[in-house]
Design an enzyme around this catalytic site. Structure first.
Site, PDB file in Angstrom:
ATOM      1  N   LYS A   1      35.924  56.274  49.453  1.00 19.71           N
ATOM      2  CA  LYS A   1      37.053  56.741  50.415  1.00 19.71           C
ATOM      3  C   LYS A   1      37.435  58.042  50.026  1.00 19.71           C
ATOM      4  O   LYS A   1      37.569  58.976  50.946  1.00 19.71           O
ATOM      5  CB  LYS A   1      38.023  55.695  50.298  1.00 19.71           C
ATOM      6  CG  LYS A   1      37.793  54.226  50.858  1.00 19.71           C
ATOM      7  CD  LYS A   1      38.758  53.031  50.579  1.00 19.71           C
ATOM      8  CE  LYS A   1      38.150  51.656  51.147  1.00 19.71           C
ATOM      9  NZ  LYS A   1      38.963  50.529  50.686  1.00 19.71           N
TER      10      LYS A   1
ATOM     11  N   GLN B   1      43.966  49.243  46.879  1.00 16.77           N
ATOM     12  CA  GLN B   1      42.505  48.642  46.825  1.00 16.77           C
ATOM     13  C   GLN B   1      42.706  46.957  46.250  1.00 16.77           C
ATOM     14  O   GLN B   1      43.445  47.105  45.335  1.00 16.77           O
ATOM     15  CB  GLN B   1      41.643  49.164  45.774  1.00 16.77           C
ATOM     16  CG  GLN B   1      40.291  48.819  46.104  1.00 16.77           C
ATOM     17  CD  GLN B   1      39.477  48.857  47.352  1.00 16.77           C
ATOM     18  OE1 GLN B   1      39.750  49.893  48.090  1.00 16.77           O
ATOM     19  NE2 GLN B   1      38.915  47.830  47.775  1.00 16.77           N
TER      20      GLN B   1
ATOM     21  N   ASP C   1      45.188  50.408  56.542  1.00 17.46           N
ATOM     22  CA  ASP C   1      44.305  49.394  56.340  1.00 17.46           C
ATOM     23  C   ASP C   1      44.555  48.418  57.325  1.00 17.46           C
ATOM     24  O   ASP C   1      44.019  47.369  57.630  1.00 17.46           O
ATOM     25  CB  ASP C   1      44.650  48.685  54.973  1.00 17.46           C
ATOM     26  CG  ASP C   1      43.709  49.117  54.054  1.00 17.46           C
ATOM     27  OD1 ASP C   1      42.477  49.255  54.341  1.00 17.46           O
ATOM     28  OD2 ASP C   1      43.775  48.868  52.625  1.00 17.46           O
TER      29      ASP C   1
END
Ligand code: NAP
Length: 312
Positions: free
Chosen positions: A73, A117, A140
């Site tokens: 990412k 994460q 997200d």
């Protein structure tokens, strides 16, 4: 043995009767196209003196898979010209410390998107963390407000993996209207959201969707009815050739590390689909790796760009 990327019609041992002109849904290629487009748009923003998108990623502990995902990412951000900040926290970080960090990022105007994460260490509530991220920075797409807006068809950040699947279907112009989509898995990050998105009254969408889970008794029969099958259960090579009808579109979301002594890393990545035997039946199929994985990152980058542009 058939290689991924090979047109099956020329290269496999299946009886002629079963052959379909299968095409790979190449997530690597499409994600690169998405990132190239974002780079052009980001360069334009810079030329216009506008703010450049900024993603802040929190990585807790030293889980190998999480390290890899976050590294990709951050790398994508730098390729596109986004700013990124990687915040590493020890595995024994407390929930309170993590919440404090998130509140700092929420208040930092320069940060457009925040991701934490997953999975989180034991003792930290995933739900609390998700709900603490400001919906306007929830790239997200896991915040209940983002999910609720998505369900109601309002502008929202779509969760990255299902959004990436939509981008892939769209890129290849795959017809979805009136199709029966079978989704295996009902998690909040993949199965449930993709089932809602494919059911929406827009393209890609307008599918009739069946969502299967671990208590679905007649899974094979349901899968055999699927024009589109999304396998998102995390069981390596679960979807077998006798569960797929000829001409189906198969999207393999699964990523499982399986011990493999022949690899330098000691493991191989397996999808949820028995690719070698299912691919010859399909009109389109995603490989693993190189299918949904890169699209997830591309979708996250799209969301980060949108979060930034919303501040203009
Ligand atoms: P998850 O939270 O564990 O959910 C798995 C779902 O599959 C659950 O709904 C479960 O049913 C269902 N399931 C499990 N075994 C089943 C069976 N035998 N038959 C039918 N349904 C079954 O997993 P997830 O987070 O959605 O992830 C799924 C897979 O996708 C994993 O391999 C993950 O690593 C991968 N993934 C990939 C990406 C990517 O970027 N490519 C992103 C996210 C996830 P119940 O609800 O009944 O338990």
């Amino acid at each position: 043995m058939m290689r991924k990327g090979e047109n099956i019609i020329f290269g496999c041992h299946f009886p002629r009767l079963y052959l379909c002109p299968m095409k790979l849904l190449d997530g690597k290629l499409v994600s690169q196209a998405v990132k190239d487009r974002l780079k052009t748009q980001t360069d334009e923003r810079m030329l216009q003196g506008k703010k450049v998108p900024h993603l802040a990623a929190i990585l807790i502990g030293n889980n190998g898979a999480s390290e890899t995902y976050v590294a990709s990412k951050v790398k994508s951000c730098s390729e596109i010209g986004f700013k990124s900040t990687l915040i590493r926290l020890d595995a024994d970080v407390t929930e309170q410390e993590l919440l404090f960090k998130l509140n700092e990022l929420n208040e930092d105007f320069d940060v457009d998107g925040i991701l934490v994460q997953l999975p989180l260490p034991k003792g930290i509530s995933e739900q609390k963390i998700i709900e603490t991220i400001l919906p306007s920075k929830d790239v997200d797409g896991f915040h209940p407000e983002s999910v609720g807006r998505m369900v109601q068809g309002l502008p929202a950040f779509y969760p990255a993996t299902p959004y990436g699947i939509l981008l892939l279907l769209e890129h290849y112009g795959i017809e979805t209207k009136g199709k029966h989509a079978v989704v295996i898995g009902r998690s909040n990050i993949v199965g449930r959201p993709i089932s809602i998105m494919l059911n929406k009254n827009e393209y890609p969408g307008n599918c009739t969707v069946t969502v299967c889970h671990s208590h679905t008794p007649n899974l094979k029969e349901i899968c055999l009815q699927g024009d589109i099958i999304i396998a998102a259960l995390g069981r390596p090579e679960f979807l077998k050739a006798d569960m797929v009808k000829h001409g189906a579109v198969v999207v393999d979301v699964g990523i499982t590390r399986v011990a493999d002594d022949s690899k330098k890393s000691g493991f191989a990545i397996k999808g949820d689909v028995d690719f070698e035997n299912v691919a010859p039946l399909c009109s389109y199929i995603t490989p693993v790796p190189g299918g949904v994985g890169p699209m997830t990152i591309a979708a996250l980058m799209m969301n980060t760009f949108k979060a930034c542009a919303a501040k203009d």
